[in-house]
Design a protein around this motif. Structure first.
Motif, mmCIF file in Angstrom:
data_model
loop_
_atom_site.group_PDB
_atom_site.id
_atom_site.type_symbol
_atom_site.label_atom_id
_atom_site.label_comp_id
_atom_site.label_asym_id
_atom_site.label_seq_id
_atom_site.Cartn_x
_atom_site.Cartn_y
_atom_site.Cartn_z
ATOM 1 N N ALA A 162 0.818 -1.210 0.000
ATOM 2 C CA ALA A 162 0.000 0.000 0.000
ATOM 3 C C ALA A 162 0.854 1.263 0.000
ATOM 4 C CB ALA A 162 -0.923 -0.012 1.218
ATOM 5 N N LEU A 163 1.929 1.256 0.767
ATOM 6 C CA LEU A 163 2.815 2.426 0.805
ATOM 7 C C LEU A 163 3.521 2.624 -0.534
ATOM 8 C CD1 LEU A 163 4.351 2.090 4.382
ATOM 9 C CD2 LEU A 163 2.833 3.896 3.562
ATOM 10 N N GLY A 168 3.884 5.786 -5.674
ATOM 11 C CA GLY A 168 4.056 5.601 -7.104
ATOM 12 C C GLY A 168 5.045 4.547 -7.533
ATOM 13 N N ARG A 169 5.589 3.781 -6.595
ATOM 14 C CA ARG A 169 6.561 2.757 -6.980
ATOM 15 C C ARG A 169 5.901 1.538 -7.591
ATOM 16 N NH1 ARG A 169 9.883 1.592 -1.796
ATOM 17 N NH2 ARG A 169 8.114 2.591 -0.759
ATOM 18 N N THR A 170 4.650 1.280 -7.240
ATOM 19 C CA THR A 170 3.908 0.179 -7.841
ATOM 20 C C THR A 170 2.518 0.671 -8.230
ATOM 21 O OG1 THR A 170 2.997 -0.588 -5.736
ATOM 22 C CG2 THR A 170 5.096 -1.542 -6.425
ATOM 23 N N LYS A 171 1.853 -0.114 -9.042
ATOM 24 C CA LYS A 171 0.511 0.232 -9.493
ATOM 25 C C LYS A 171 -0.495 -0.033 -8.371
ATOM 26 C CE LYS A 171 -2.918 -1.076 -12.979
ATOM 27 N NZ LYS A 171 -3.187 -1.996 -14.127
ATOM 28 N N PRO A 172 -1.358 0.924 -8.065
ATOM 29 C CA PRO A 172 -2.393 0.686 -7.044
ATOM 30 C C PRO A 172 -3.310 -0.460 -7.463
ATOM 31 C CG PRO A 172 -2.228 3.021 -7.554
ATOM 32 C CD PRO A 172 -1.420 2.300 -8.607
ATOM 33 N N THR A 173 -3.760 -1.211 -6.473
ATOM 34 C CA THR A 173 -4.743 -2.273 -6.714
ATOM 35 C C THR A 173 -5.889 -2.082 -5.723
ATOM 36 O OG1 THR A 173 -3.846 -3.857 -5.106
ATOM 37 C CG2 THR A 173 -2.860 -3.839 -7.329
ATOM 38 N N ALA A 174 -6.908 -2.903 -5.867
ATOM 39 C CA ALA A 174 -8.031 -2.823 -4.935
ATOM 40 C C ALA A 174 -7.561 -3.057 -3.504
ATOM 41 C CB ALA A 174 -9.096 -3.839 -5.322
ATOM 42 N N LEU A 175 -6.584 -3.948 -3.336
ATOM 43 C CA LEU A 175 -6.056 -4.202 -1.993
ATOM 44 C C LEU A 175 -5.358 -2.976 -1.431
ATOM 45 C CD1 LEU A 175 -5.319 -5.995 0.417
ATOM 46 C CD2 LEU A 175 -3.280 -6.715 -0.868
ATOM 47 N N SER A 176 -4.459 -2.377 -2.202
ATOM 48 C CA SER A 176 -3.724 -1.216 -1.691
ATOM 49 C C SER A 176 -4.684 -0.081 -1.340
ATOM 50 C CB SER A 176 -2.680 -0.737 -2.700
ATOM 51 O OG SER A 176 -3.274 -0.128 -3.828
ATOM 52 N N SER A 177 -5.703 0.125 -2.163
ATOM 53 C CA SER A 177 -6.679 1.185 -1.885
ATOM 54 C C SER A 177 -7.478 0.890 -0.624
ATOM 55 C CB SER A 177 -7.631 1.350 -3.072
ATOM 56 O OG SER A 177 -6.931 1.769 -4.229
ATOM 57 N N ALA A 178 -7.823 -0.387 -0.413
ATOM 58 C CA ALA A 178 -8.570 -0.754 0.787
ATOM 59 C C ALA A 178 -7.736 -0.554 2.049
ATOM 60 C CB ALA A 178 -9.020 -2.218 0.687
ATOM 61 N N VAL A 179 -6.438 -0.846 1.948
ATOM 62 C CA VAL A 179 -5.556 -0.645 3.103
ATOM 63 C C VAL A 179 -5.375 0.842 3.393
ATOM 64 C CG1 VAL A 179 -3.212 -0.945 3.992
ATOM 65 C CG2 VAL A 179 -4.350 -2.838 2.801
ATOM 66 N N THR A 180 -5.021 1.618 2.383
ATOM 67 C CA THR A 180 -4.749 3.043 2.626
ATOM 68 C C THR A 180 -6.011 3.812 2.987
ATOM 69 O OG1 THR A 180 -4.908 3.543 0.254
ATOM 70 C CG2 THR A 180 -2.709 3.055 1.150
ATOM 71 N N ALA A 181 -7.176 3.298 2.610
ATOM 72 C CA ALA A 181 -8.429 3.964 2.980
ATOM 73 C C ALA A 181 -8.586 4.042 4.493
ATOM 74 C CB ALA A 181 -9.614 3.231 2.365
ATOM 75 N N ARG A 182 -7.997 3.067 5.194
ATOM 76 C CA ARG A 182 -8.095 3.071 6.653
ATOM 77 C C ARG A 182 -7.246 4.184 7.273
ATOM 78 N NH1 ARG A 182 -8.524 -3.294 8.530
ATOM 79 N NH2 ARG A 182 -10.074 -3.907 6.947
ATOM 80 N N GLN A 186 -3.229 8.642 3.512
ATOM 81 C CA GLN A 186 -2.155 9.562 3.901
ATOM 82 C C GLN A 186 -0.993 8.784 4.516
ATOM 83 O OE1 GLN A 186 -3.406 13.065 6.097
ATOM 84 N NE2 GLN A 186 -5.488 12.915 5.259
ATOM 85 N N THR A 187 0.150 8.871 3.852
ATOM 86 C CA THR A 187 1.333 8.146 4.320
ATOM 87 C C THR A 187 1.725 8.489 5.754
ATOM 88 O OG1 THR A 187 2.158 7.929 2.062
ATOM 89 C CG2 THR A 187 3.768 7.680 3.839
ATOM 90 N N PRO A 188 1.724 9.763 6.172
ATOM 91 C CA PRO A 188 2.102 10.070 7.563
ATOM 92 C C PRO A 188 1.244 9.339 8.594
ATOM 93 C CG PRO A 188 2.101 12.076 6.254
ATOM 94 C CD PRO A 188 1.493 11.003 5.400
ATOM 95 N N ARG A 189 -0.019 9.106 8.265
ATOM 96 C CA ARG A 189 -0.880 8.389 9.203
ATOM 97 C C ARG A 189 -0.485 6.914 9.301
ATOM 98 N NH1 ARG A 189 -7.125 10.562 9.210
ATOM 99 N NH2 ARG A 189 -6.632 12.768 9.528
ATOM 100 N N VAL A 190 -0.045 6.358 8.181
ATOM 101 C CA VAL A 190 0.433 4.974 8.215
ATOM 102 C C VAL A 190 1.682 4.883 9.093
ATOM 103 C CG1 VAL A 190 1.188 2.996 6.854
ATOM 104 C CG2 VAL A 190 -0.459 4.611 5.882
ATOM 105 N N ILE A 191 2.578 5.833 8.934
ATOM 106 C CA ILE A 191 3.823 5.826 9.698
ATOM 107 C C ILE A 191 3.545 5.978 11.188
ATOM 108 C CG2 ILE A 191 6.003 7.043 10.090
ATOM 109 C CD1 ILE A 191 5.897 7.811 7.084
ATOM 110 N N ALA A 192 2.624 6.872 11.533
ATOM 111 C CA ALA A 192 2.276 7.067 12.944
ATOM 112 C C ALA A 192 1.666 5.790 13.526
ATOM 113 C CB ALA A 192 1.302 8.229 13.079
ATOM 114 N N TRP A 193 0.833 5.128 12.736
ATOM 115 C CA TRP A 193 0.250 3.854 13.173
ATOM 116 C C TRP A 193 1.330 2.811 13.376
ATOM 117 C CZ3 TRP A 193 0.495 -0.757 10.351
ATOM 118 C CH2 TRP A 193 -0.290 -1.811 10.822
#
Length: 288
Positions: A162-163, A168-182, A186-193
């Motif tokens: 997802a990151l 932009g390093r890989t093509k988004p998929t339904a999985l990556s979108s479902a993960v980042t939607a949580r 926003q990448t900073p929110r993933v990092i904080a998590w």
């Protein structure tokens, strides 16, 4: 004199208890959150007592009955240095207390105490083999250095994908979108998590990975296929080391089994009981 037997299965995602009488009648059950060695000995002690108390209360027993209870605890992570000694120094109000790993009680339950192996696929992953008086584990050294094929490993791979898709390093998929939607994409929110995330938090993404793999998502399929290879190698090693049979256990086992090759799946036996059955055997209960 033991009148009741209490079995406890304490793992990375939850802790469960089951209380039976000498004839095997289930009198009460309990359930709470994580109760493995990684949460600290004091928190672990509290979680174990709480889950036991739930089963005892559900059975309608009073404190006078506690000295007639024999308890068997299967706890994730107690093979870490010093943990067993710390547990044995704690106070439990029961007549008899025995400790083993969660994999050991899963093995006992799966084969009704007979020789065999169990491969647990849940938040983490570990194989446990019992042959005569010898028993040993394979893997299960803890996330992220181990636990291959587990829910936590699936979740970690999904978050990494997802990151990469976000930047932009890989093509988004339904999985990556479902993960980042949580994380509101926003990448900073993933990092904080990530800074606070536990193996259980990563494993919470595993059902999402499995769902998208079943739906044909290319990345999700590659993640699950890689996990299946690790699981197959576990199974091969189990038999190479002399186990007469092997059963799968854990919350992810039923979803992963269809991803195994037919010849590997054919090597597996069905579990005859669950980890709580094994914990009751550890406690001293013997089926009539």
């Amino acid at each position: 004199m033991t009148a009741y037997f209490l079995g406890i299965d304490a793992g990375g995602s939850h802790c469960r208890s089951r209380l039976v009488d000498s004839t095997g009648n289930i009198l009460g059950t309990g359930k709470s959150g994580p109760a493995n060695a990684r949460i600290g000995i004091e928190r672990l002690h509290g979680a174990l007592l709480e889950t036991c108390a739930q089963a005892i209360e559900a059975a309608g027993l009073t404190t006078e009955a506690l000295p007639t209870i024999s308890a068997g605890f299967g706890i994730a992570g107690i093979s870490r240095p010093g943990v067993c000694e710390q547990l044995e120094a704690l106070s439990f109000p029961y007549a008899r207390v025995r400790f083993e790993t969660d994999a050991a009680i899963a093995n006992l339950g799966a084969h009704c105490g007979a020789d065999g192996a169990i491969l647990v696929i849940g938040t983490g992953s570990i194989a446990f083999v019992r042959i005569g008086d010898t028993s040993f584990s394979i893997g299960g050294y803890g996330f992220p250095i181990s636990d291959e094929g587990s829910g936590a490993a699936l979740g970690l791979s999904a978050v990494r994908h997802a990151l990469r898709a976000l930047d932009g390093r890989t093509k988004p998929t339904a999985l990556s979108s479902a993960v980042t939607a949580r994380f509101d994409h926003q990448t900073p929110r993933v990092i904080a998590w990530m800074d606070q995330a536990t193996p259980r938090d990563y494993a919470a993404f595993a059902p999402l990975v499995m769902d998208h793999a079943d739906a044909g998502d290319e990345i999700a399929r590659s993640i699950v296929e890689d996990a299946a290879l690790h699981i197959e190698r576990f199974i091969e090693t189990i038999f190479e080391r002399g186990a007469p049979r092997c059963a799968l256990a854990g919350g992810l086992a039923s979803r992963m089994r269809p991803w195994l090759r037919a010849r590997t799946s054919a090597m597996l036996s069905e579990a005859q009981g669950d980890p709580l059955d094994g914990a009751l055997l550890l406690a001293g209960y013997r089926p009539q």
